[in-house]
Design an enzyme around this catalytic site. Structure first.
Site, short mmCIF file in Angstrom:
data_model
loop_
_atom_site.label_atom_id
_atom_site.label_comp_id
_atom_site.label_asym_id
_atom_site.label_seq_id
_atom_site.Cartn_x
_atom_site.Cartn_y
_atom_site.Cartn_z
N ASP A 83 0.76 -1.36 0.07
CA ASP A 83 0.11 0.02 0.13
C ASP A 83 0.99 1.19 0.03
O ASP A 83 2.08 1.64 0.73
CB ASP A 83 -0.84 0.05 1.35
N HIS A 84 0.52 2.23 -0.80
CA HIS A 84 1.18 3.66 -0.89
C HIS A 84 2.75 3.44 -0.82
O HIS A 84 3.38 3.88 -0.13
CB HIS A 84 0.75 4.38 0.40
N ASP A 105 2.15 5.60 -5.43
CA ASP A 105 1.35 6.68 -5.17
C ASP A 105 2.23 7.85 -5.43
O ASP A 105 3.02 8.52 -4.87
CB ASP A 105 0.81 6.64 -3.66
N GLY A 233 -9.38 5.02 2.34
CA GLY A 233 -9.97 5.72 3.56
C GLY A 233 -11.60 5.42 3.61
O GLY A 233 -12.08 6.28 3.89
N SER A 235 -13.09 3.02 5.62
CA SER A 235 -13.83 2.51 6.95
C SER A 235 -15.07 3.17 7.21
O SER A 235 -15.22 4.32 6.99
CB SER A 235 -12.82 2.50 8.23
N ASP A 277 -8.93 -0.06 7.26
CA ASP A 277 -8.00 -0.31 8.32
C ASP A 277 -8.75 0.11 9.62
O ASP A 277 -8.53 -0.75 10.50
CB ASP A 277 -6.83 0.63 8.00
#
Length: 354
Positions: A83-84, A105, A233, A235, A277
């Site tokens: 991730d990222h 990213d 983002g 959640s 997350d």
């Protein structure tokens, strides 16, 4: 089942019109909770490690935890996703370590804080795509910066995220620019900016169209129909978990996440990967606080973590079911990364851009 490419899973999700939660992992308990939920629902899995997770656990530990998951749950297709990634070097390091998917990213510069210009983003993403596709590894890019449409600010999380105020041109991905970006880079998946942000504190009220631009997804998908859209983002920040944390001594202010029904709307319009997350963190924290409050003499960490795993498992089951991936694992036959590399080289997996 061996590790699989994220492109394979997301292609299947697109063909069957469902979405896949992508869960960030930091330790054995999180991996096991997610995999137990996947087995309970027969869902394929994307396990991903953020920069913070790699710093906390170390890449070798993360890699071997996920390898253990593949061994222990052989019926479940698993993607190991970085991730990222902040630079091509970070992405190449992950590929060499055995990750089957990486994110470049380029929306931020290599420091992970400063917004980058479009040309920089295209350059670094295209470079990673060329190298990754040669070995069958899939690539997620990002266009636009994660941040709040309420405040105009980015949200740093796990050492990654814009720290300055951003205008709407950065906070909302432009459909025309998305089409140009995919044509230039040939990335497999594209994280788009629609008003979501990392962490628990996403919105001060239940989000509506002025602060969560779900309709932007449809416009982007129309231009790049074969490129899998990603919501970062995302959640949902269940209110009952916040209340339980407060009940047992926690101090979390009022906050709201992305409603599940809004994510489902996004899935209808081309979202295939949904990053989660915070929900797992909240679930585990609530369980640990509950066990500690009700059993004040308890000192065996296994008692705390067993309860935390069970609470996290419930969240994961709910997301697998809500996003439509339940029951899909048995329908997927793993494609080796070498075969994926051949398909990339032949042009079979080239992206369609309108």
């Amino acid at each position: 089942m061996a590790l699989v490419s994220m492109r394979q899973l997301l292609d299947h999700a697109a063909d069957d019109s469902y979405g896949l939660p992508a869960f960030n992992v930091n330790n054995m308990e999180q991996v096991k909770a997610i995999m137990d939920a996947a087995r309970a629902t027969s869902s394929p899995v994307i396990l991903q490690g953020s920069a913070g997770a790699r710093k906390y656990a170390g890449e070798p530990f993360l890699r071997h935890l996920i390898a253990a998951a593949v061994e222990a749950y052989p019926e479940i297709p698993v993607v190991m996703h970085q991730d990222h990634g902040a630079s091509p070097a970070v992405c190449m390091g992950a590929i060499k370590s055995g990750f089957s998917s990486v994110m470049m990213d380029g929306s931020l510069k290599e420091d992970g804080k400063t917004p980058a210009d479009y040309d920089y983003n295209v350059s670094v993403t295209a470079k990673v795509v060329e190298l990754a596709h040669a070995v069958g590894v899939s690539v997620e890019g990002e266009l636009g910066c994660l941040g709040s449409l309420e405040t105009g600010k980015g949200e740093a999380e796990d050492g990654h995220g814009a720290e300055e105020a951003l205008d709407h041109s950065k906070l909302l991905t432009d459909p025309d620019e998305a089409a140009q970006f995919v044509k230039a880079t040939q990335c497999d998946a594209l994280a788009i900016a629609i008003g979501t942000s990392h962490g628990a504190y996403k919105f001060t009220r239940k989000p509506t169209g002025d602060i969560l631009a779900i309709d932007r997804i449809k416009a982007i998908h129309q231009r790049i129909p074969t490129t899998h859209l990603v919501m970062h983002g995302s959640s949902s920040v269940p209110q009952e978990l916040l209340e339980e944390i407060r009940t047992y001594g926690g101090d979390i202010k009022e906050t709201y996440g992305v409603p599940v029904e809004e994510i489902q709307e996004g899935i209808r319009y081309g979202v295939r990967k949904v990053n989660i997350d915070t929900d797992i963190r909240l679930a585990m924290t609530a369980a640990i606080r509950r066990v500690g409050a009700k059993n004040k003499s308890e000192f065996d960490p296994r008692k705390f973590m067993a309860a935390a795993m069970e609470e996290a498992k419930k969240v994961c089951i709910a997301r697998f079911e809500a996003f439509g991936s339940a029951g899909k694992a048995e329908k997927i036959r793993a494609i080796e990364l070498d075969e994926m590399a051949k398909r990339y080289a032949s042009g079979e997996l080239a992206q369609v851009v309108h």
